[in-house]
Design a protein around this motif. Structure first.
Motif, short mmCIF file in Angstrom:
data_model
loop_
_atom_site.label_atom_id
_atom_site.label_comp_id
_atom_site.label_asym_id
_atom_site.label_seq_id
_atom_site.Cartn_x
_atom_site.Cartn_y
_atom_site.Cartn_z
N GLU A 6 0.83 -1.21 0.00
CA GLU A 6 0.00 0.00 0.00
C GLU A 6 0.86 1.25 0.00
O GLU A 6 1.98 1.24 0.50
N SER A 7 0.28 2.33 -0.53
CA SER A 7 0.91 3.65 -0.47
C SER A 7 -0.17 4.71 -0.54
O SER A 7 -1.33 4.40 -0.85
N GLY A 8 0.22 5.94 -0.22
CA GLY A 8 -0.71 7.06 -0.37
C GLY A 8 -1.31 7.57 0.92
O GLY A 8 -2.05 8.56 0.90
N LEU A 18 -7.82 11.82 0.01
CA LEU A 18 -6.60 11.06 -0.20
C LEU A 18 -6.93 9.93 -1.16
O LEU A 18 -8.06 9.44 -1.19
N ARG A 19 -5.92 9.49 -1.90
CA ARG A 19 -6.07 8.30 -2.72
C ARG A 19 -5.02 7.28 -2.33
O ARG A 19 -3.82 7.54 -2.44
N LEU A 20 -5.49 6.14 -1.88
CA LEU A 20 -4.59 5.04 -1.55
C LEU A 20 -4.40 4.15 -2.78
O LEU A 20 -5.34 3.96 -3.56
N SER A 21 -3.21 3.62 -2.89
CA SER A 21 -2.90 2.67 -3.96
C SER A 21 -2.40 1.37 -3.35
O SER A 21 -1.78 1.39 -2.28
N CYS A 22 -2.64 0.29 -4.03
CA CYS A 22 -2.14 -1.01 -3.59
C CYS A 22 -1.59 -1.72 -4.83
O CYS A 22 -2.34 -2.09 -5.73
N THR A 78 -2.98 -2.91 -9.94
CA THR A 78 -3.16 -1.95 -8.85
C THR A 78 -4.64 -1.78 -8.52
O THR A 78 -5.47 -1.74 -9.43
N TYR A 80 -7.16 0.84 -6.11
CA TYR A 80 -7.16 2.18 -5.52
C TYR A 80 -8.33 2.34 -4.55
O TYR A 80 -9.35 1.68 -4.67
N GLN A 82 -10.16 5.83 -3.43
CA GLN A 82 -10.30 7.29 -3.41
C GLN A 82 -11.17 7.65 -2.22
O GLN A 82 -12.31 7.17 -2.12
N THR A 117 -1.13 1.19 5.50
CA THR A 117 -0.69 2.57 5.38
C THR A 117 -1.55 3.43 6.31
O THR A 117 -2.76 3.26 6.37
#
Length: 123
Positions: A6-8, A18-22, A78, A80, A82, A117
């Motif tokens: 994960e990031s973001g 925020l937008r998280l990404s995996c 990926t 996401y 949002q 995250t």
């Protein structure tokens, strides 16, 4: 098997986004149902959202419905999340998860997990 990163995450004021990404590594990402859970301090890990492998249909927890959107890009391996109109009660560690089989809102039904995250929403 799939590995998830994960990031973001970060610190944001209430009302912000925020937008998280995996990012997933491994084989056949498109075969996995993907999801997001979160865990606030002192609380159990709870379901947030999931997206199916077949038709990308989505399911959300009532607490985030209308504010969060889960999506996936199989070409980029990926998924996401949002997150809009964030509230202090959204503060938690957010975990990406995936599974090849039938899943539900319980953590025990999911096989693969990222490290998480941190998302912190200030009032």
């Amino acid at each position: 098997q799939v590995q998830l990163v994960e990031s973001g995450g970060g610190l944001v004021q209430a009302g912000g986004s925020l937008r998280l990404s995996c990012a997933a590594s491994g084989r056949a990402f498109s075969s996995y149902t993907m999801g997001w859970f979160r865990q606030a301090p002192g609380k159990a890990r709870e379901f947030v959202a999931r997206i199916s492998r077949s038709d990308s249909s989505t399911v959300y927890a009532d607490s985030v419905k209308g504010r969060f959107t889960i999506s996936r890009d199989n070409a980029k391996n990926t998924v996401y999340l949002q997150m809009n109109s964030l509230k202090p009660e959204d503060t938690a560690i957010y975990y990406c998860t995936g599974d090849l089989g039938v899943v539900d809102v319980h953590t025990s039904s999911w096989d693969y997990w990222g490290q998480g995250t941190q998302v912190t929403v200030s009032s």
